[in-house]
Write a protein that holds these residues in place. Structure first.
Motif, short mmCIF file in Angstrom:
data_model
loop_
_atom_site.label_atom_id
_atom_site.label_comp_id
_atom_site.label_asym_id
_atom_site.label_seq_id
_atom_site.Cartn_x
_atom_site.Cartn_y
_atom_site.Cartn_z
N GLU C 88 20.83 -71.86 -24.34
CA GLU C 88 20.40 -70.47 -24.16
C GLU C 88 20.91 -69.64 -25.34
O GLU C 88 22.05 -69.79 -25.76
N SER C 89 20.06 -68.77 -25.83
CA SER C 89 20.46 -67.97 -26.98
C SER C 89 21.39 -66.86 -26.53
O SER C 89 21.40 -66.45 -25.36
N LEU C 90 22.17 -66.36 -27.48
CA LEU C 90 23.08 -65.26 -27.19
C LEU C 90 22.31 -64.05 -26.66
O LEU C 90 22.76 -63.34 -25.77
N LEU C 91 21.11 -63.87 -27.19
CA LEU C 91 20.28 -62.76 -26.76
C LEU C 91 19.93 -62.88 -25.28
O LEU C 91 20.04 -61.91 -24.52
N ASP C 92 19.54 -64.07 -24.84
CA ASP C 92 19.19 -64.25 -23.43
C ASP C 92 20.41 -64.13 -22.54
O ASP C 92 20.34 -63.58 -21.44
N THR C 93 21.53 -64.64 -23.03
CA THR C 93 22.76 -64.48 -22.27
C THR C 93 23.07 -63.00 -22.10
O THR C 93 23.44 -62.55 -21.01
N ALA C 94 22.88 -62.25 -23.17
CA ALA C 94 23.13 -60.81 -23.13
C ALA C 94 22.23 -60.14 -22.09
O ALA C 94 22.67 -59.32 -21.30
N LYS C 95 20.97 -60.53 -22.10
CA LYS C 95 20.02 -59.93 -21.15
C LYS C 95 20.39 -60.27 -19.71
O LYS C 95 20.19 -59.47 -18.80
N THR C 96 20.91 -61.48 -19.52
CA THR C 96 21.35 -61.90 -18.19
C THR C 96 22.50 -61.01 -17.72
O THR C 96 22.51 -60.54 -16.57
N LEU C 97 23.45 -60.77 -18.61
CA LEU C 97 24.59 -59.92 -18.26
C LEU C 97 24.11 -58.51 -17.92
O LEU C 97 24.58 -57.88 -16.97
N ALA C 99 21.30 -57.66 -16.71
CA ALA C 99 20.64 -57.67 -15.41
C ALA C 99 21.65 -57.69 -14.27
O ALA C 99 21.36 -57.29 -13.15
N MET C 100 22.86 -58.18 -14.55
CA MET C 100 23.90 -58.22 -13.51
C MET C 100 24.72 -56.94 -13.46
O MET C 100 25.68 -56.86 -12.71
N ASN C 101 24.35 -55.96 -14.29
CA ASN C 101 25.07 -54.69 -14.32
C ASN C 101 26.55 -54.82 -14.61
O ASN C 101 27.39 -54.16 -13.98
N ILE C 102 26.86 -55.68 -15.53
CA ILE C 102 28.25 -55.83 -15.97
C ILE C 102 28.64 -54.54 -16.70
O ILE C 102 27.84 -53.95 -17.41
N ASP C 103 29.89 -54.10 -16.48
CA ASP C 103 30.31 -52.85 -17.12
C ASP C 103 30.86 -53.04 -18.53
O ASP C 103 30.79 -52.15 -19.36
N LEU C 104 31.45 -54.21 -18.74
CA LEU C 104 32.11 -54.42 -20.03
C LEU C 104 32.06 -55.91 -20.35
O LEU C 104 32.21 -56.75 -19.46
#
Lengths: 438, 182, 312
Positions: C88-97, C99-104
């Motif tokens: 998985e690309s860093l970009l997709d990982t970022a998008k996943t995070l 979507a999970m409403n991570i704060d930081l």
């Protein structure tokens, strides 16, 4: 039948830079001159009525012999997600290039006659720019056994190059320069010493230290330029140095030319437009090989172009997919998408800023490449194929992913406005691009 | 400073001094002496008040009670709602509160939320025998079931009003003002 | 002073005042660390993702401890377990995070610029936990805290950073801020590990440790990766140790009660002698404690409310 009127014709091959008219008949340039009357035109073109002739008003515009780019990566076969011959040649004519040399680092590499013929065939099908294949120097780009150079030349190859990587073995380079004499074609050398370049991703210097990116020292290129001109001198072979980027390389080339060594060289405009200070961690469009260099290098390259040490401009158009380039800098491939933006960028940054006149640009990008690689074109002389570019210095355009014919978007100009574009391009008298009708 | 217009001066310098004096006596009286007593002031204005109480008790009991300072920022329940993040200061309670009678001191008791935060903060520092609350002003409008054990003055206010306590240590002057909000 | 940044990517984005603000906020955090009950409700309900694409026990544990003390919830994305190893690309990982409403998000990555990349794509804040040879701002901040704690301040203090500067994001980030705070920084190491272009940082470059030691207020030894010998950058560990190894005798040349620092993990007997590392001059363990305090301060400033002023 074509009549381009009242246009500023720039043809350094004949020392012409003046306003006048140009006539095309049967795909070839029929006549150029100061100002033709309708009667002259009918007589020259051998037609009865003027409405049988396409007339193009050229007031305020420039007419060049079609630009010739000796360094293009079309990616077909094998990497059609980045670019294919259709999209690449559409991009070429949109950028003012009527002839391009296609590099051999496709998948598989162009190291057999069948592959050369495939590339030419695909280009004919596309029907845009003329495509001249560059064949590999070594089979499979492995740097060991030479390709069948004579057979490849017979199939249409105009030069040999393992461009994409440097030929690490000096002996292989020596043998290729010797053997290529059978063909009369130059070896295009991608000068990069892999040991010195290491895992580097940009030029080694303050900028790389600042960004914490691994650096490629300038010597990674220059030592191989020195090696190759020495071998060319010793063997009497014909070498063309691709993408010169360092001031040391310019010194070496200047000395080599003084010695009468059969060497030519190109500079990529992006090395004149950007330096390593422009590199951004989050924009891999600035990641090119050889890497963007320092300001002193930039000045030396410009000087080399102006004094004749360096013979031509070439884009090194290297399209990559958005996915490949949208990653952390070090993980992205090298390469810039250039064909459609480069003339405008050169116009804006070099010509308008007085660093280089337009006659010199045409000399470097049309006349000299035709001459060095033995190609038709590079002139507006009567009787030659009508490969022409009508250039509008006032045309402005914002570069967007949608506006590009290329499949790739890896250009630092994305989202920016540029000025000075080709508005019509003809190949063999046939119109292949008309910006008004796009 | 406060926006709006001061409507009323609730206490002057003498009033504050007398109120602190009375609270100090009440604290000692209610605890039947000073044994096991410790003082903790809530930043910002609870701290000078606590210091004054410490001084007063020293004067009439000849005992210097341990004094701690409490910053309740990290225990606030409204951090994600406020616009301006409060600057964090040190909590300094340089003694054990285990088994002590702890007097928590603040300037104004209003909704009770600051006291709630302070109670949580104290409990993280140890387990006192008892916590009692001393405030200079109780202005009502509690949002939590909290009441003060020692009060300088009860001031009924409307929700459009606000109270400001000024002390020499933190402000230029020494008074308690009632304001009408703009 | 109000915290104005969405992300912490490198020290050069911070002013001297902002650095001091972080250090001041870390003081009460350090007090919390000394308590028997090390737990705050401050960030209850906030979620922090730790994405460590490069192995690191110290930094990850430090961030994890800091976040837990502040009451935040932690999600650990370690490379081995996550979908990163599935390509998985860093970009997709970022998008996943996202979507999970991570704060930081705290990220450590082998590629320089990976945190910048992530920050461009995320609305959540990003803390750079170390990227390639680029930056390691939280290490630098904990070093500043330690220096300030012992030396009282930075103005005119002479600080030596010794060893593999070329590959060191710690050296780079440290120098950036120390200059802003008014300290004099000298980089010391063999020419193969210390390229002259580092001068851009405004630091002094030297190849001679013994010459630079007199007057030094703090010396920081960097870890020498043992594979540097295999790649020919140093001829031997023996010679490296002879030229740049910190020892008790050597440190006496400063003529001061110099503090000895190391970002860890140490190669005892290589860049630092064991007895020096364990001596009273060594603040190496304090650096670890201060690391938690500084990271608590930073996390608090970034997601502890009052976000109205964020400008980037």
């Amino acid at each position: 039948m074509l009549w381009i009127k009242n246009v500023r014709m720039v043809d350094p091959s004949q020392g012409i830079s003046a306003i006048g008219d140009l006539l095309v008949k049967d795909g070839r340039i029929a006549k150029t001159g100061e100002r033709f009357s309708e009667e002259d035109v009918l007589a020259v073109l051998g037609v009865k009525k003027i409405n049988q002739v396409d007339q193009v008003e050229g007031q305020g515009k420039y007419l060049f012999p079609g630009l010739i780019d000796v360094h293009v990566h079309l990616r077909e076969p094998g990497q059609e997600d980045k670019e294919d011959i259709q999209s690449g040649t559409r991009a070429a004519v949109r950028g003012g290039f009527t002839s391009i040399l296609a590099m051999a680092n496709t998948k598989p590499v162009v190291d057999t006659r069948a592959m050369v013929e495939f590339v030419r065939h695909q280009a004919q099908r596309a029907g845009k720019a003329r495509v001249y294949p560059v064949a590999a120097v070594t089979k499979g780009f492995l740097g060991q056994e030479l390709v069948e150079m004579v057979d490849l030349k017979d199939g249409g190859a105009v030069a040999f190059s393992d461009d994409g990587k440097g030929i690490q073995s000096a002996e292989t380079m020596r043998l290729s320069l010797e053997y290529a004499k059978l063909t009369g074609c130059p070896i295009i050398s991608h000068c990069e010493d892999n040991n010195l370049a290491g895992q580097g991703v940009m030029r080694k210097g303050e900028a790389s230290a600042r960004l914490g990116l691994k650096g490629i020292p300038a010597s990674a290129e220059s030592v191989m330029v020195a090696r190759d001109v020495l071998i060319a001198g010793e063997t009497g072979g014909k070498v063309h140095i691709a993408h010169v980027s360092t001031k040391e390389s310019v010194w070496i080339l200047r000395a080599a030319k003084k010695l009468g060594i059969d060497v030519s060289a190109e500079v990529n405009p992006h090395h004149l437009l950007f330096t390593d200070e422009d590199v951004k961690l989050t924009n891999a469009s600035y990641k090119v090989n050889p890497p963007l260099a320092g300001r002193e290098d930039q000045e030396a390259l410009l000087e080399g172009l102006l004094d004749g040490t360096i013979d031509m401009l070439a884009t090194d158009h290297a399209p990559h997919t958005w996915e490949e380039k949208t990653r952390p800098f070090a993980e992205t491939p090298f390469g810039i998408n250039a064909l459609e933006t480069v003339l405008a960028a050169v116009w804006q940054e070099l010509v308008l800023k007085g660093k280089m006149n337009i006659e010199k640009v045409v000399q470097l990008w049309s006349v000299n490449p035709a001459c060095r690689f033995g190609l038709e074109g590079g002139t507006l002389r009567a009787g030659t194929p009508a490969d022409l570019v009508l250039f509008d210095p006032a045309w402005r355009e914002i570069i967007t992913a949608e506006s590009l014919e290329s499949k790739a978007q890896n250009t630092p100009f994305l989202g920016k406005e540029l000025q000075g574009f080709p508005i019509m391009t003809w190949v063999g008298g046939k119109i292949v691009m008309n910006r008004d009708h796009n | 400073m406060m926006e709006g217009t001061p409507k009323n001066r609730i206490m002057d310098e003498d009033g504050i001094r007398r109120a602190i004096s009375r609270i100090s006596h009440e604290i000692v009286e209610k605890s039947k002496g000073t044994e096991n007593l410790v003082l903790v002031g809530v930043r910002t204005r609870g701290v000078p008040l606590a210091e004054r109480i410490q001084e007063r008790i020293l004067e009439f009991e000849n005992v210097r009670l341990p004094l701690g300072l409490l910053d309740i920022t990290l225990y606030r329940d409204d951090l994600s709602m406020i616009d301006v993040q409060p600057v964090l200061h040190e909590t300094r309670v340089p003694f054990s509160i285990e088994g002590k009678t702890l007097i928590l001191i603040d300037d104004v008791l209003f909704t009770g939320r600051t006291v709630r935060a302070a109670l949580n903060a104290l409990i993280d520092l140890g387990r006192p025998h008892k916590i009692q609350l001393a405030v200079l002003i109780d202005r009502g409008h509690r949002e939590l079931p909290i009441r003060a054990d020692f009060v300088g003055k009860n001031v009924p206010t409307s929700s459009r009003e606000t109270i400001s306590v000024c002390l020499k240590e933190t402000d230029e002057n020494e008074e308690v003002l009632l304001w009408e909000k703009l | 002073m109000q915290w104005m940044h969405k992300d912490l990517l490198d020290i050069d984005n911070l002013t001297a005042q902002e650095i001091e603000h972080i250090l001041q906020t870390a003081v009460p955090m350090k007090e919390v660390l000394a308590r028997p009950i090390k737990k705050l409700p401050t960030l209850r309900g906030k979620s922090i993702a730790l994405m460590f694409y490069e192995s690191s026990t110290r930094t990850r544990t430090s961030f994890e401890t800091a976040a837990k003390i502040l009451g935040a919830d932690i999600t650990n994305f370690s490379v081995a377990q996550s979908s990163v190893s599935k390509g998985e690309s860093l970009l997709d990982t970022a998008k996943t995070l996202q979507a999970m409403n991570i704060d930081l998000v705290v990220i450590r990555h082998t590629s320089s610029g990976a945190p910048e990349f992530l920050a461009e794509w995320l609305t959540a804040g990003v803390i750079n936990g170390g990227d390639g040879q680029h930056a390691h701002p939280t290490q630098a901040l904990l070093d500043y805290f330690t220096i300030k704690d012992h030396l009282g301040g930075f103005k005119g203090k002479k600080i030596l950073i010794i060893g593999d500067v070329l590959h060191s994001r710690v050296a780079r980030s440290n120098a950036l801020g120390l200059k802003k705070l008014g300290a004099e920084v000298t980089f010391i190491g063999p020419p193969t590990l210390l390229s002259p272009e580092m001068k851009y940082l405004g630091v002094k470059i030297s190849y001679d440790l013994d010459k630079e030691l007199p007057g030094a207020d703090a010396v920081m030894a960097l870890r020498l990766q043992l594979e540097r010998q295999q790649s020919g950058l140093v001829p031997s560990i023996r010679e490296y140790n002879r030229l740049y190894g910190l020892t008790r005798e050597r440190i006496e040349k400063t003529g001061k009660p110099t503090i000895v620092m190391h970002p860890g993990p140490m190669n005892r007997g290589v860049e630092i002698a064991s007895d020096l590392a364990d001596s009273v001059q060594s603040v190496i363990e304090e650096q670890v404690t201060n690391g938690v305090a500084v990271r608590m301060a930073l996390i608090y400033l970034m997601i502890g409310g009052g976000t109205a002023n964020v400008v980037d």
